[in-house]
Write an enzyme that holds these catalytic residues in place. Structure first.
Site, PDB file in Angstrom:
ATOM      1  CE1 TYR A   1       3.962 -12.102  -2.934  1.00 49.70           C
ATOM      2  CE2 TYR A   1       2.742 -13.292  -4.597  1.00 49.70           C
ATOM      3  CZ  TYR A   1       3.768 -12.435  -4.254  1.00 49.70           C
ATOM      4  OH  TYR A   1       4.587 -11.910  -5.223  1.00 49.70           O
TER       5      TYR A   1
ATOM      6  CB  SER B   1      -8.017  -8.247 -10.759  1.00 49.12           C
ATOM      7  OG  SER B   1      -9.264  -7.725 -10.349  1.00 49.12           O
TER       8      SER B   1
ATOM      9  CG  LEU C   1      -2.702  -3.527 -14.199  1.00 52.20           C
ATOM     10  CD1 LEU C   1      -3.942  -4.159 -13.563  1.00 52.20           C
ATOM     11  CD2 LEU C   1      -3.089  -2.792 -15.479  1.00 52.20           C
TER      12      LEU C   1
ATOM     13  NE  ARG D   1     -11.279  -3.034 -10.848  1.00 54.96           N
ATOM     14  CZ  ARG D   1     -10.892  -2.394  -9.758  1.00 54.96           C
ATOM     15  NH1 ARG D   1     -10.059  -2.976  -8.897  1.00 54.96           N
ATOM     16  NH2 ARG D   1     -11.310  -1.176  -9.507  1.00 54.96           N
TER      17      ARG D   1
END
Ligand code: NAP
Length: 284
Positions: free
Chosen positions: A52, A243, A201, A248
């Site tokens: 990442y 998020s 999500l 959020r």
């Protein structure tokens, strides 16, 4: 041969994902503030990976964790992953050491093989076994593995005579990707492999789903909260929404308080039907 490990436990069934974080200098202070906020409101489980942001997500998370305090390390559950092309015995060890260095976290609670790659499972397992022995990881596991791969992984564990076994399989699981319900989920339950749901999500799609939003509104909840509550409807599944937005992050955290009733679950089954046959493992 290693001593048997204690069972893998999570401080909460909802954690914070970090994919797409640590990629740009412009977003850095906003992302750091978001992770810091997550720590402040109670998030203790964090998912990251060496790939990442090419280590950037681990560095960013590490900065937030250092401010949280090394003395509170025991409260946290930090998950990272080795890139498949690094997952030879020595490559796994070097990759883990580099992740811990970037995270500044002394050890990883859970270290996963990100997906099956060019190195034999025994190679990676030998690396994991060395890391366990040195206390650099508490548990190991895999990600994006189907049943057949898990069976072969278990055979490799047996061949090596390891006392520890894969504790977790992190897989794509959300209302729009329910394929694991056909076989994998039950297999993992039967074999003591924790299911960790990634992209719960649907990479953000479910948070803007109109049907979900309508159903959620009846409970005074958001579509995102409904999708997350659904992903945690079974007590043995852990979920890791990402998020970079403090509001959020709070909204997602509150999804833990939303218990869905039988009628709501049936309505969700109608909107997003469960699988009727085996299909290849879904990945993002
Ligand atoms: N093992 C693997 O191969 C693998 C693969 C994919 C993901 N993962 C892990 O799982 C984590 C989660 O998956 P993901 O990041 O792919 O997708 P996700 O968590 O399903 O969705 C993230 C997206 O949803 C948005 N979002 C989050 N909360 C929201 C809310 N309440 N309302 C509206 N939008 C919202 C985020 O935008 P903002 O950030 O702008 O809020 C982001 O664009 C990753 O970060 C990573 O740690 C693992």
């Amino acid at each position: 041969m290693n001593a048997p490990a204690s069972a893998l436990q999570f401080p909460a069934r909802l954690g914070l994902g970090t994919w797409m974080m640590g990629e740009s200098r412009a977003a850095r202070s906003r992302e750091l503030a978001a992770i810091t906020h997550a720590l402040q409101i109670g998030y203790r489980l964090f998912d990251t990976a060496e790939i990442y942001g090419d280590g950037g997500a681990e560095r960013l998370l590490g900065e937030a964790l250092r401010a949280f305090g090394g003395a509170r390390r025991g409260e946290l559950c930090i998950v990272s992953k080795v890139k498949p092309s690094h997952a030879s015995r020595h490559g796994t060890i070097a990759a883990c050491e580099a992740s811990i260095e970037r995270l500044g976290c002394q050890y990883l609670d859970l270290y996963l093989l990100h997906w099956r790659g060019p190195h034999g499972f025994e190679q990676t397992l030998q690396g994991f076994a060395d890391l366990l022995q040195r206390g650099l990881i508490r548990h190991f596991g895999v990600s994006n593995f189907d049943v057949e791969e898990l069976q072969r992984w278990r055979e490799a564990e047996r061949r090596l005579g390891l006392a520890s076994a894969a504790a977790c399989n992190q897989v794509y699981y959300c209302l729009e990707a329910r394929g694991i319900e056909f076989e994998l989920l039950d297999w993992q339950r039967a074999h003591g492999v924790q299911t960790m749901a990634y992209s719960p999500l649907g990479r953000g799609e479910l948070a803007i789903h109109k049907g979900l939003a309508r159903l959620a509104a009846r409970r005074g909840a958001s579509a995102a909260q409904l999708a997350l509550a659904w992903s945690m409807r079974d007590a043995d599944v852990v979920t890791i929404p990402k998020s970079s937005d403090p509001r959020r992050i709070e909204e997602n955290w509150r999804a833990r308080e939303l218990a869905l009733d039988v009628q709501e679950l049936a309505q969700l089954d109608e909107m997003f039907p469960p699988p009727r046959s085996r299909r290849p493992l879904e990945t993002v």
